[in-house]
Design an enzyme around this catalytic site. Structure first.
Site, PDB file in Angstrom:
ATOM      1  N   CYS A  77       0.829  -1.212   0.000  1.00 45.16           N
ATOM      2  CA  CYS A  77       0.000   0.000   0.000  1.00 45.16           C
ATOM      3  C   CYS A  77       0.868   1.268   0.000  1.00 45.16           C
ATOM      4  CB  CYS A  77      -0.993  -0.045   1.145  1.00 45.16           C
ATOM      5  SG  CYS A  77      -2.406   1.010   0.819  1.00 45.16           S
ATOM      6  N   HIS A 170      -3.393  -5.007   1.912  1.00 44.33           N
ATOM      7  CA  HIS A 170      -2.749  -5.251   3.215  1.00 44.33           C
ATOM      8  C   HIS A 170      -2.810  -6.728   3.615  1.00 44.33           C
ATOM      9  CE1 HIS A 170      -2.257  -1.079   4.819  1.00 44.33           C
ATOM     10  NE2 HIS A 170      -3.177  -0.822   3.916  1.00 44.33           N
ATOM     11  N   GLU A 172      -1.042  -8.177   5.694  1.00 51.38           N
ATOM     12  CA  GLU A 172      -0.731  -8.312   7.123  1.00 51.38           C
ATOM     13  C   GLU A 172      -1.974  -8.138   7.995  1.00 51.38           C
ATOM     14  OE1 GLU A 172      -0.348  -5.721   5.338  1.00 51.38           O
ATOM     15  OE2 GLU A 172      -0.665  -3.908   6.512  1.00 51.38           O
TER      16      GLU A 172
HETATM   17  N1  GLN Z   1      -3.432   6.441   0.560  1.00 48.14           N
HETATM   18  C1  GLN Z   1      -2.305   6.190   1.407  1.00 48.14           C
HETATM   19  C2  GLN Z   1      -1.076   6.959   0.940  1.00 48.14           C
HETATM   20  O1  GLN Z   1      -1.142   7.714   0.045  1.00 48.14           O
HETATM   21  C3  GLN Z   1      -1.957   4.725   1.479  1.00 48.14           C
HETATM   22  C4  GLN Z   1      -2.968   3.994   2.322  1.00 48.14           C
HETATM   23  C5  GLN Z   1      -2.467   2.751   2.974  1.00 48.14           C
HETATM   24  O2  GLN Z   1      -1.275   2.493   3.059  1.00 48.14           O
HETATM   25  N2  GLN Z   1      -3.385   1.994   3.502  1.00 48.14           N
HETATM   26  O3  GLN Z   1      -0.038   6.805   1.494  1.00 48.14           O
END
Ligand code: GLN
Length: 194
Positions: A77, A170, A172
């Protein structure tokens, strides 16, 4: 085998717990000197602007670039955003290690978070329950980047480029250890190659 989890901000504890469930030595990583004896690194989800800002403050940007240049690194992410070469935002510090273009706010505010089943290339067994939270997507990949998973609409959410792995969701936050095991296998292969 020792794997670090970048512990500046975000869901790092969850990654440490997943690695320990696989009997892998996992350490929280905050300073450049912590990278020295790591065989691999996970960059967690969280807020990529905060991770970038803290990494800059701690003098971690160049050491992390060098690390990801030669050792296995997995971004989830915000970690995927941080690893990307292009996010279309000049002012945000990123590592630029992976030849992918990433759209940070791919799902907008309306579909902030969702969960779905994904077929991930290289993972045996049933589909993977993927948790997306304000997630990015990969909008372009260069040659040498393997697409591991797409959403039903075709958007790319998991990629691999040699030792580098990036997932928009995610793993995890689920009970499924398969992606962590997959990353550990990359680390093991890299160690075997010396
Ligand atoms: N939108 C977030 C960002 O720009 C990422 C979100 C996440 O890691 N769950 O960092």
């Amino acid at each position: 085998m020792k794997i670090g989890v970048l512990a500046l901000q975000g869901a790092f504890i969850e990654h440490v717990k997943m690695l320990r469930r696989l009997d892998v030595e996992a350490v929280e990583t905050r300073l450049p000197q912590h990278l020295a004896d790591l065989d691999g690194l996970i960059i967690p989800g969280g807020e990529s602007t905060t991770i970038g800002k803290l990494a800059t403050e701690y003098g971690l940007i160049e050491p992390l670039r060098r690390f990801s240049h030669c050792r296995p690194t997995w971004g989830t992410c915000a970690g995927m955003i941080f690893l990307a070469r292009d996010i279309g935002i000049e002012s945000q510090p990123i590592l630029g290690s992976m030849d992918i273009t990433v759209d940070r706010n791919a799902f907008g505010r309306q579909i902030d978070s969702f969960e779905t089943e994904l077929d991930i290339s290289g993972l045996a067994g049933e589909s993977f329950h993927a948790v997306f939270i304000r997630a990015p997507v990969v909008t372009a990949v260069d040659e040498g980047v393997e697409v591991l998973a797409r959403l039903d609409d075709g958007r790319i959410v998991a990629v691999r480029q040699g030792r580098l792995l990036a997932t928009a969701f995610h793993p995890e936050l689920t009970d499924d250890l398969r992606l962590h095991a997959y990353f550990c296998a990359i680390v093991k292969e890299t160690l075997a190659c010396g």
